[in-house]
Design an enzyme around this catalytic site. Sequence first.
Site, mmCIF file in Angstrom:
data_model
loop_
_atom_site.group_PDB
_atom_site.id
_atom_site.type_symbol
_atom_site.label_atom_id
_atom_site.label_comp_id
_atom_site.label_asym_id
_atom_site.label_seq_id
_atom_site.Cartn_x
_atom_site.Cartn_y
_atom_site.Cartn_z
ATOM 1 N N CYS A 100 0.833 -1.327 0.044
ATOM 2 C CA CYS A 100 -0.058 0.054 0.133
ATOM 3 C C CYS A 100 0.798 1.466 -0.022
ATOM 4 O O CYS A 100 0.343 2.251 -0.716
ATOM 5 C CB CYS A 100 -0.796 -0.186 1.194
ATOM 6 S SG CYS A 100 -1.791 1.409 1.211
ATOM 7 N N CYS A 200 -4.428 -1.855 5.473
ATOM 8 C CA CYS A 200 -4.224 -0.266 5.212
ATOM 9 C C CYS A 200 -5.568 0.289 4.691
ATOM 10 O O CYS A 200 -5.821 -0.040 3.522
ATOM 11 C CB CYS A 200 -2.948 -0.271 4.281
ATOM 12 S SG CYS A 200 -2.537 1.157 3.509
#
Length: 395
Positions: A100, A200
């Site tokens: 991410c 995330c």
Amino acid sequence: MKRVIVGLSGGVDSSVAAYLLKEQGYEVIGLFMKNWHDDSVTISNECPWLDDSNDAMIVADKLGIPFQTVDLSEQYKERIVDYMFHEYEKGRTPNPDVLCNREIKFDVFMKIALELGADYVATGHYCRKATLEKDGKEIYQLLAGVDTNKDQSYFLCQLSQEQLSKSLFPIGELTKPQVREIAAKLDLVTADKKDSQGLCFIGKVRLPEFLQQQLKPKEGVIVEIPESNQAFHKETPSFSNKLEELEYLSEKASYQVADGKVVGKHQGAHYFTKGQRKGLAVGGTAEPLFVIDTNVDDNVIYTGQGKQHPGLYKRALFVSNEEVHWVREDLALQVGETMKVQARIRYRQELQNATLYQVENGMYVEFEKPQSAITEGQFVAWHHGEELIGSGVIS
């Protein structure tokens, strides 16, 4: 005034990061990334994106900075979620947080920020950036955060020099209690907010249900491999060179159902990962069972009793060339070269003494002491002291 765009996540860390930058005289803009639409797999009310974006907006308002939301859910699905499904399908365990950062925060998000005229992008990561000059060229260093308990440099182990050059980490010099104290003094809505857990920006996700969207459940057996298995009591062969030894040390064990006894059933080997203890639902053993291997082709999970089971431990791992990444490109090894480092194979693990060996087709990482649950698909990161210099995906 340099313009900084802060990824305001609705948490305390990014809130304080924005405040500190404003204090330092930057022109600060808050940007919230919306990365997910499907609330059906998130665990009830834990950190849904709506609450987070509201908190981020309230913080921006309090700090007197402009705020907007960007929707990156399409890119997130493509680059993170699809990748995750693909990896789990192959029987590997990806690390979505590292991805991410590489693919979303410091790539897609950073490009949007730069298009908005930003000089820098800032996040609430507990890490630091430093610069040094080498051969007349400026080189960026990624350093551990001062708060050793919260150091998040591991999650940024895939960043490039280009990405680091445009990044700021305002809270890297602070400890978590100091960050909370600043937020409390400013009376920020995020001051006492719990740290977000789970994927995330998605929040806490029920992983099996999340994976079941693509990977269908299919029943298989759980096999317990006893410590007495001959695989764990082989004599170490003699090697004619170091490469042979490294190949041997990093080799993946291979088990058959006949090597142990069937102790239970599971709903899909691809939902499990090495070292996992929870979710096996097998009782009646003297010590808890840990996953020592999964075979997604045969849909079998191999387990062993206790944390010290020899099936969990290995001294070396391999990273293929296309998965080797140097944050410090100037330190990259050539074939035949070695380097002493400290390395970790998961977040929050104590750094371990290790040696890197660059060979034709990739890199071996040999540890001084055997490591538990070296897991394919996870990241190994290597350091010189407090500086993270490179990383790779364990293959």
